[in-house]
Design a protein around this motif. Structure first.
Motif, PDB file in Angstrom:
ATOM      1  N   VAL A 273      -2.180  -4.226  -9.624  1.00 38.94           N
ATOM      2  CA  VAL A 273      -2.129  -2.950  -8.924  1.00 38.94           C
ATOM      3  C   VAL A 273      -3.381  -2.147  -9.258  1.00 38.94           C
ATOM      4  O   VAL A 273      -3.876  -2.186 -10.386  1.00 38.94           O
ATOM      5  CB  VAL A 273      -0.847  -2.160  -9.289  1.00 38.94           C
ATOM      6  N   LYS A 274      -3.921  -1.451  -8.256  1.00 35.22           N
ATOM      7  CA  LYS A 274      -5.098  -0.624  -8.487  1.00 35.22           C
ATOM      8  C   LYS A 274      -5.042   0.616  -7.611  1.00 35.22           C
ATOM      9  O   LYS A 274      -4.411   0.619  -6.549  1.00 35.22           O
ATOM     10  CB  LYS A 274      -6.386  -1.404  -8.205  1.00 35.22           C
ATOM     11  N   GLU A 275      -5.708   1.661  -8.060  1.00 32.55           N
ATOM     12  CA  GLU A 275      -5.802   2.885  -7.270  1.00 32.55           C
ATOM     13  C   GLU A 275      -6.970   2.768  -6.297  1.00 32.55           C
ATOM     14  O   GLU A 275      -8.049   2.275  -6.654  1.00 32.55           O
ATOM     15  CB  GLU A 275      -5.998   4.093  -8.182  1.00 32.55           C
ATOM     16  N   ILE A 276      -6.749   3.200  -5.051  1.00 31.81           N
ATOM     17  CA  ILE A 276      -7.817   3.207  -4.061  1.00 31.81           C
ATOM     18  C   ILE A 276      -8.758   4.370  -4.374  1.00 31.81           C
ATOM     19  O   ILE A 276      -8.316   5.516  -4.510  1.00 31.81           O
ATOM     20  CB  ILE A 276      -7.261   3.356  -2.640  1.00 31.81           C
ATOM     21  N   ALA A 277     -10.039   4.102  -4.487  1.00 34.35           N
ATOM     22  CA  ALA A 277     -11.014   5.140  -4.824  1.00 34.35           C
ATOM     23  C   ALA A 277     -11.048   6.221  -3.740  1.00 34.35           C
ATOM     24  O   ALA A 277     -10.914   5.914  -2.548  1.00 34.35           O
ATOM     25  CB  ALA A 277     -12.400   4.523  -4.981  1.00 34.35           C
ATOM     26  N   PRO A 278     -11.226   7.493  -4.128  1.00 33.41           N
ATOM     27  CA  PRO A 278     -11.221   8.587  -3.143  1.00 33.41           C
ATOM     28  C   PRO A 278     -12.240   8.401  -2.024  1.00 33.41           C
ATOM     29  O   PRO A 278     -12.012   8.819  -0.894  1.00 33.41           O
ATOM     30  CB  PRO A 278     -11.552   9.821  -3.992  1.00 33.41           C
ATOM     31  N   GLY A 279     -13.379   7.773  -2.323  1.00 30.94           N
ATOM     32  CA  GLY A 279     -14.415   7.615  -1.311  1.00 30.94           C
ATOM     33  C   GLY A 279     -14.279   6.380  -0.452  1.00 30.94           C
ATOM     34  O   GLY A 279     -15.138   6.125   0.403  1.00 30.94           O
ATOM     35  N   PHE A 280     -13.207   5.641  -0.624  1.00 26.84           N
ATOM     36  CA  PHE A 280     -13.067   4.361   0.079  1.00 26.84           C
ATOM     37  C   PHE A 280     -13.053   4.528   1.598  1.00 26.84           C
ATOM     38  O   PHE A 280     -13.560   3.679   2.331  1.00 26.84           O
ATOM     39  CB  PHE A 280     -11.784   3.658  -0.379  1.00 26.84           C
ATOM     40  N   LEU A 281     -12.502   5.612   2.078  1.00 24.05           N
ATOM     41  CA  LEU A 281     -12.370   5.815   3.527  1.00 24.05           C
ATOM     42  C   LEU A 281     -13.506   6.653   4.112  1.00 24.05           C
ATOM     43  O   LEU A 281     -13.401   7.135   5.240  1.00 24.05           O
ATOM     44  CB  LEU A 281     -11.026   6.476   3.848  1.00 24.05           C
ATOM     45  N   ARG A 282     -14.596   6.788   3.394  1.00 18.50           N
ATOM     46  CA  ARG A 282     -15.723   7.604   3.883  1.00 18.50           C
ATOM     47  C   ARG A 282     -16.845   6.777   4.503  1.00 18.50           C
ATOM     48  O   ARG A 282     -17.877   7.314   4.886  1.00 18.50           O
ATOM     49  CB  ARG A 282     -16.281   8.445   2.732  1.00 18.50           C
TER      50      ARG A 282
ATOM     51  N   LEU B 192       0.866  -1.178   0.000  1.00 22.78           N
ATOM     52  CA  LEU B 192       0.000   0.000   0.000  1.00 22.78           C
ATOM     53  C   LEU B 192       0.901   1.225   0.000  1.00 22.78           C
ATOM     54  O   LEU B 192       1.768   1.358   0.874  1.00 22.78           O
ATOM     55  CB  LEU B 192      -0.893  -0.003   1.244  1.00 22.78           C
ATOM     56  N   SER B 193       0.705   2.116  -0.974  1.00 20.49           N
ATOM     57  CA  SER B 193       1.671   3.201  -1.140  1.00 20.49           C
ATOM     58  C   SER B 193       1.023   4.475  -1.644  1.00 20.49           C
ATOM     59  O   SER B 193      -0.076   4.465  -2.214  1.00 20.49           O
ATOM     60  CB  SER B 193       2.774   2.776  -2.122  1.00 20.49           C
ATOM     61  N   GLY B 194       1.753   5.588  -1.428  1.00 22.66           N
ATOM     62  CA  GLY B 194       1.354   6.858  -2.020  1.00 22.66           C
ATOM     63  C   GLY B 194       1.734   6.909  -3.490  1.00 22.66           C
ATOM     64  O   GLY B 194       0.867   7.042  -4.361  1.00 22.66           O
ATOM     65  N   PRO B 195       3.026   6.774  -3.821  1.00 24.11           N
ATOM     66  CA  PRO B 195       3.408   6.701  -5.242  1.00 24.11           C
ATOM     67  C   PRO B 195       2.982   5.362  -5.843  1.00 24.11           C
ATOM     68  O   PRO B 195       2.911   4.352  -5.138  1.00 24.11           O
ATOM     69  CB  PRO B 195       4.929   6.827  -5.198  1.00 24.11           C
ATOM     70  N   GLU B 196       2.694   5.361  -7.133  1.00 18.70           N
ATOM     71  CA  GLU B 196       2.270   4.121  -7.782  1.00 18.70           C
ATOM     72  C   GLU B 196       3.448   3.152  -7.871  1.00 18.70           C
ATOM     73  O   GLU B 196       4.519   3.504  -8.379  1.00 18.70           O
ATOM     74  CB  GLU B 196       1.750   4.409  -9.180  1.00 18.70           C
TER      75      GLU B 196
END
Length: 208
Positions: free
Chosen positions: A77-86, A59-63
């Protein structure tokens, strides 16, 4: 942005790259971030050792990019959606290194800045440790939902000719968010100690 990578390796893959213990992985994970030799660690690592190999989460900030030690078919590898932590509630899976710090004094009896960490080996201590981390990191365990605590496992490693040992405990259950900002920081930075050695990553599944 936050990224989650999963690498799946068989025993032969690991043997070929000499990935034998948590310290080997501690070093190998940096290969996912080329061109950052002097950067502070901005990623978490989780190692799920299996009978036929190992599944690695990063789990990282940079890809992250696929490193040479991971075969192409085993890399996702996938980007965590912006709303995942809401969300308010999550199922969680945490592989942690529960410890307590002992006071260490010098020959004059003065307290040293850094104490000595000792593992918590009893389940009641481990549960209290997790509850305390929840208060610290903006979440609480849900009442009435069983918390699974797997028996502690030893993770020996060799570092520059010196042997070391971490104790890993896997927790699974349901949590509720009590402080969104603290919880988001814990998700990105991890929970507990030995985070560079494969511990502390919160794997989360929102409950709708």
């Amino acid at each position: 942005m936050t990224w989650l990578a999963r690498a799946t390796l068989g025993k032969d893959d690991m043997a070929a790259c000499r990935l034998l213990d948590n310290y080997d992985w501690h070093k190998a994970a940096w290969q996912c971030f080329p061109g950052m030799p002097d950067a502070d660690r901005d990623f978490l690592l989780r190692l799920d050792w299996q009978e036929n190999g190992c599944q690695v989460y990063i789990l990282s900030g940079p890809e992250p990019v696929r490193p040479g030690w991971c075969p192409a078919p085993g890399w996702e590898v996938k980007e965590i959606a912006p709303g995942f932590l809401r969300h308010e509630r999550y199922r969680f899976d945490l592989l942690a290194n529960p410890t307590r710090k002992l006071v260490v004094r010098d020959t004059e009896g003065k307290r040293r800045k850094n104490g000595r960490r000792v593992p918590l080996l009893h389940e009641d201590e481990q549960r209290r440790w997790l509850e305390g981390k929840g208060r610290q990191h903006g979440f609480c365990l849900e009442d009435g939902v069983p918390l699974t605590v797997e028996p502690a496992r030893r993770h020996p490693f060799l570092r520059q000719g010196t042997s070391g040992l971490h104790v890993g405990v896997r927790f699974r259950g349901v949590l509720s968010v009590t402080d969104r900002e603290l919880f988001a920081a814990a998700f990105r930075k991890g929970v507990g100690s030995a985070k560079g050695f494969g511990f502390g990553m919160l794997l989360l599944q929102p409950i709708f």
